[in-house]
Design a protein around this motif. Structure first.
Motif, PDB file in Angstrom:
ATOM      1  N   LEU A   7       0.885  -1.155   0.000  1.00 26.87           N
ATOM      2  CA  LEU A   7       0.000   0.000   0.000  1.00 26.87           C
ATOM      3  C   LEU A   7       0.925   1.208   0.000  1.00 26.87           C
ATOM      4  CD1 LEU A   7      -3.000   0.594   0.093  1.00 26.87           C
ATOM      5  CD2 LEU A   7      -2.878   0.625   2.573  1.00 26.87           C
ATOM      6  N   GLY A   8       0.937   1.925  -1.128  1.00 30.04           N
ATOM      7  CA  GLY A   8       1.893   3.020  -1.290  1.00 30.04           C
ATOM      8  C   GLY A   8       1.487   4.267  -0.543  1.00 30.04           C
ATOM      9  N   GLU A   9       2.353   5.253  -0.673  1.00 28.11           N
ATOM     10  CA  GLU A   9       2.137   6.550  -0.033  1.00 28.11           C
ATOM     11  C   GLU A   9       0.818   7.181  -0.489  1.00 28.11           C
ATOM     12  OE1 GLU A   9       5.507   9.800   0.940  1.00 28.11           O
ATOM     13  OE2 GLU A   9       4.987   9.571  -1.162  1.00 28.11           O
ATOM     14  N   ASP A  10       0.466   6.952  -1.774  1.00 23.41           N
ATOM     15  CA  ASP A  10      -0.756   7.556  -2.325  1.00 23.41           C
ATOM     16  C   ASP A  10      -2.001   6.712  -2.059  1.00 23.41           C
ATOM     17  OD1 ASP A  10      -0.294   5.445  -3.991  1.00 23.41           O
ATOM     18  OD2 ASP A  10      -0.087   6.620  -5.825  1.00 23.41           O
ATOM     19  N   GLY A  11      -1.839   5.632  -1.284  1.00 20.38           N
ATOM     20  CA  GLY A  11      -2.993   4.809  -0.937  1.00 20.38           C
ATOM     21  C   GLY A  11      -3.351   3.760  -1.974  1.00 20.38           C
ATOM     22  N   HIS A  12      -2.542   3.667  -3.048  1.00 15.80           N
ATOM     23  CA  HIS A  12      -2.811   2.648  -4.066  1.00 15.80           C
ATOM     24  C   HIS A  12      -2.130   1.342  -3.707  1.00 15.80           C
ATOM     25  CE1 HIS A  12      -3.480   6.056  -7.173  1.00 15.80           C
ATOM     26  NE2 HIS A  12      -4.598   5.700  -6.597  1.00 15.80           N
ATOM     27  N   ILE A  13      -2.825   0.243  -4.031  1.00 11.30           N
ATOM     28  CA  ILE A  13      -2.227  -1.078  -3.844  1.00 11.30           C
ATOM     29  C   ILE A  13      -1.453  -1.414  -5.115  1.00 11.30           C
ATOM     30  CG2 ILE A  13      -2.730  -3.532  -3.610  1.00 11.30           C
ATOM     31  CD1 ILE A  13      -5.268  -2.641  -2.045  1.00 11.30           C
ATOM     32  N   VAL A  14      -0.216  -1.804  -4.971  1.00  6.29           N
ATOM     33  CA  VAL A  14       0.593  -2.238  -6.107  1.00  6.29           C
ATOM     34  C   VAL A  14       1.081  -3.633  -5.784  1.00  6.29           C
ATOM     35  CG1 VAL A  14       2.559  -1.737  -7.608  1.00  6.29           C
ATOM     36  CG2 VAL A  14       1.342   0.138  -6.485  1.00  6.29           C
ATOM     37  N   GLU A  15       0.958  -4.541  -6.745  1.00  9.04           N
ATOM     38  CA  GLU A  15       1.448  -5.890  -6.478  1.00  9.04           C
ATOM     39  C   GLU A  15       2.219  -6.443  -7.650  1.00  9.04           C
ATOM     40  OE1 GLU A  15      -2.816  -7.768  -6.045  1.00  9.04           O
ATOM     41  OE2 GLU A  15      -1.387  -9.304  -5.518  1.00  9.04           O
ATOM     42  N   LYS A  16       3.403  -6.951  -7.344  1.00 10.55           N
ATOM     43  CA  LYS A  16       4.284  -7.504  -8.367  1.00 10.55           C
ATOM     44  C   LYS A  16       5.123  -8.610  -7.731  1.00 10.55           C
ATOM     45  CE  LYS A  16       4.819  -3.914 -11.786  1.00 10.55           C
ATOM     46  NZ  LYS A  16       4.185  -2.735 -11.222  1.00 10.55           N
ATOM     47  N   SER A  17       5.936  -9.263  -8.558  1.00  9.78           N
ATOM     48  CA  SER A  17       6.789 -10.314  -7.992  1.00  9.78           C
ATOM     49  C   SER A  17       8.134 -10.351  -8.705  1.00  9.78           C
ATOM     50  CB  SER A  17       6.090 -11.663  -8.091  1.00  9.78           C
ATOM     51  OG  SER A  17       5.825 -11.965  -9.431  1.00  9.78           O
ATOM     52  N   TYR A  18       9.106 -10.964  -8.051  1.00 10.76           N
ATOM     53  CA  TYR A  18      10.410 -11.190  -8.671  1.00 10.76           C
ATOM     54  C   TYR A  18      10.978 -12.474  -8.097  1.00 10.76           C
ATOM     55  CZ  TYR A  18      12.818  -9.641  -4.431  1.00 10.76           C
ATOM     56  OH  TYR A  18      13.289  -9.541  -3.147  1.00 10.76           O
ATOM     57  N   SER A  19      11.970 -13.028  -8.791  1.00  7.35           N
ATOM     58  CA  SER A  19      12.528 -14.314  -8.361  1.00  7.35           C
ATOM     59  C   SER A  19      14.026 -14.231  -8.157  1.00  7.35           C
ATOM     60  CB  SER A  19      12.222 -15.392  -9.405  1.00  7.35           C
ATOM     61  OG  SER A  19      10.834 -15.573  -9.513  1.00  7.35           O
ATOM     62  N   PHE A  20      14.523 -15.140  -7.341  1.00  2.83           N
ATOM     63  CA  PHE A  20      15.970 -15.330  -7.202  1.00  2.83           C
ATOM     64  C   PHE A  20      16.217 -16.807  -6.938  1.00  2.83           C
ATOM     65  CE2 PHE A  20      14.389 -14.281  -2.969  1.00  2.83           C
ATOM     66  CZ  PHE A  20      14.952 -15.284  -2.175  1.00  2.83           C
ATOM     67  N   ARG A  21      17.473 -17.226  -7.071  1.00  3.97           N
ATOM     68  CA  ARG A  21      17.808 -18.632  -6.859  1.00  3.97           C
ATOM     69  C   ARG A  21      18.785 -18.774  -5.707  1.00  3.97           C
ATOM     70  NH1 ARG A  21      18.636 -22.630 -10.662  1.00  3.97           N
ATOM     71  NH2 ARG A  21      20.848 -22.301 -10.293  1.00  3.97           N
ATOM     72  N   VAL A  22      18.643 -19.860  -4.988  1.00  4.37           N
ATOM     73  CA  VAL A  22      19.618 -20.181  -3.949  1.00  4.37           C
ATOM     74  C   VAL A  22      20.151 -21.570  -4.241  1.00  4.37           C
ATOM     75  CG1 VAL A  22      20.069 -20.391  -1.481  1.00  4.37           C
ATOM     76  CG2 VAL A  22      18.306 -18.812  -2.284  1.00  4.37           C
ATOM     77  N   ASP A  23      21.459 -21.693  -4.248  1.00  2.00           N
ATOM     78  CA  ASP A  23      22.112 -22.979  -4.472  1.00  2.00           C
ATOM     79  C   ASP A  23      23.194 -23.121  -3.409  1.00  2.00           C
ATOM     80  OD1 ASP A  23      22.799 -25.365  -5.531  1.00  2.00           O
ATOM     81  OD2 ASP A  23      23.839 -24.553  -7.290  1.00  2.00           O
ATOM     82  N   ALA A  24      22.740 -23.259  -2.172  1.00  5.53           N
ATOM     83  CA  ALA A  24      23.674 -23.289  -1.045  1.00  5.53           C
ATOM     84  C   ALA A  24      24.179 -24.706  -0.825  1.00  5.53           C
ATOM     85  CB  ALA A  24      22.980 -22.771   0.205  1.00  5.53           C
ATOM     86  N   LYS A  25      25.449 -24.793  -0.430  1.00  6.23           N
ATOM     87  CA  LYS A  25      26.017 -26.105  -0.093  1.00  6.23           C
ATOM     88  C   LYS A  25      25.627 -26.417   1.341  1.00  6.23           C
ATOM     89  CE  LYS A  25      29.687 -25.797  -3.407  1.00  6.23           C
ATOM     90  NZ  LYS A  25      29.135 -24.531  -3.959  1.00  6.23           N
ATOM     91  N   ILE A  26      24.826 -27.453   1.489  1.00  2.19           N
ATOM     92  CA  ILE A  26      24.370 -27.828   2.825  1.00  2.19           C
ATOM     93  C   ILE A  26      25.409 -28.783   3.430  1.00  2.19           C
ATOM     94  CG2 ILE A  26      22.499 -28.878   4.137  1.00  2.19           C
ATOM     95  CD1 ILE A  26      20.842 -28.266   1.422  1.00  2.19           C
TER      96      ILE A  26
END
Ligand SMILES: [Cu+2]
Length: 179
Positions: free
Chosen positions: A98-117
């Protein structure tokens, strides 16, 4: 009538107050980043202040939701601590703010994790510890810039149409009064 015209004029002079919505400026992990270390928290920076109801969730490999311990909003920053560190997979952050102007904005982004366990079942032998050099080499917590990907939402267009309608209405009323 005069007051209304002043408001309309202000809207015309500063249209960005009607059209510009809050957008994501940077994040950690950043968009399309691949991390070699487990991820314990996600931080997003926006280009305006956020309102308290802003939140996000995270899904792994396009389906299951990842449990988040706590989401906090502070100024323009949205931050979440994960219940369990993210170790392997493609993670998608779905933010809804919910932004400063009261509008709802919705989006997405991705990332990868390849951790050595670290292996823990090697017959009493301690798991090999990660060297400090390897830890330092990881591109952890990089705050990379992103190109703004904002598009004008239907509510923005509706606002412009509304303003134009009011201007025409105002002009018609003025003309009637003068004639
Ligand atoms: Cu907006």
């Amino acid at each position: 009538m005069k007051k209304l015209l002043v408001i309309l004029l202000l809207l015309l002079v500063f249209p960005q107050s009607v059209l510009a919505h809050t957008g994501l400026e940077s994040s950690s992990p950043s968009t399309d980043e691949t991390l070699q270390n487990p991820v314990t928290e996600i931080t997003m920076k926006f280009n305006t202040e956020l309102q308290p109801l802003s939140t996000f969730d995270v899904t792994v490999n396009g389906s299951d939701k990842v449990p988040i311990d706590k989401v906090t909003v502070s100024g323009a920053t949205l931050k979440g601590i994960l219940k369990e560190p993210l170790t392997k997979g493609t993670y998608t952050v779905n933010w809804k703010i919910l932004g400063e102007d009261g509008h709802i904005v919705e989006k997405s982004y991705s990332f990868r994790v390849d951790a050595k366990i670290p292996e823990t079942t090697t017959h009493g032998q301690p798991a090999p510890k990660e060297t400090p050099a390897a830890a330092a080499a990881a591109p952890d917590a990089a705050q990379s810039k992103q190109a703004p990907q904002e598009s004008v939402s239907p509510s923005g267009i509706a606002a412009v149409v509304g303003v134009l309608f009011l201007i025409i209405l105002g002009a018609v009323l003025m003309k009637r009064r003068n004639s």
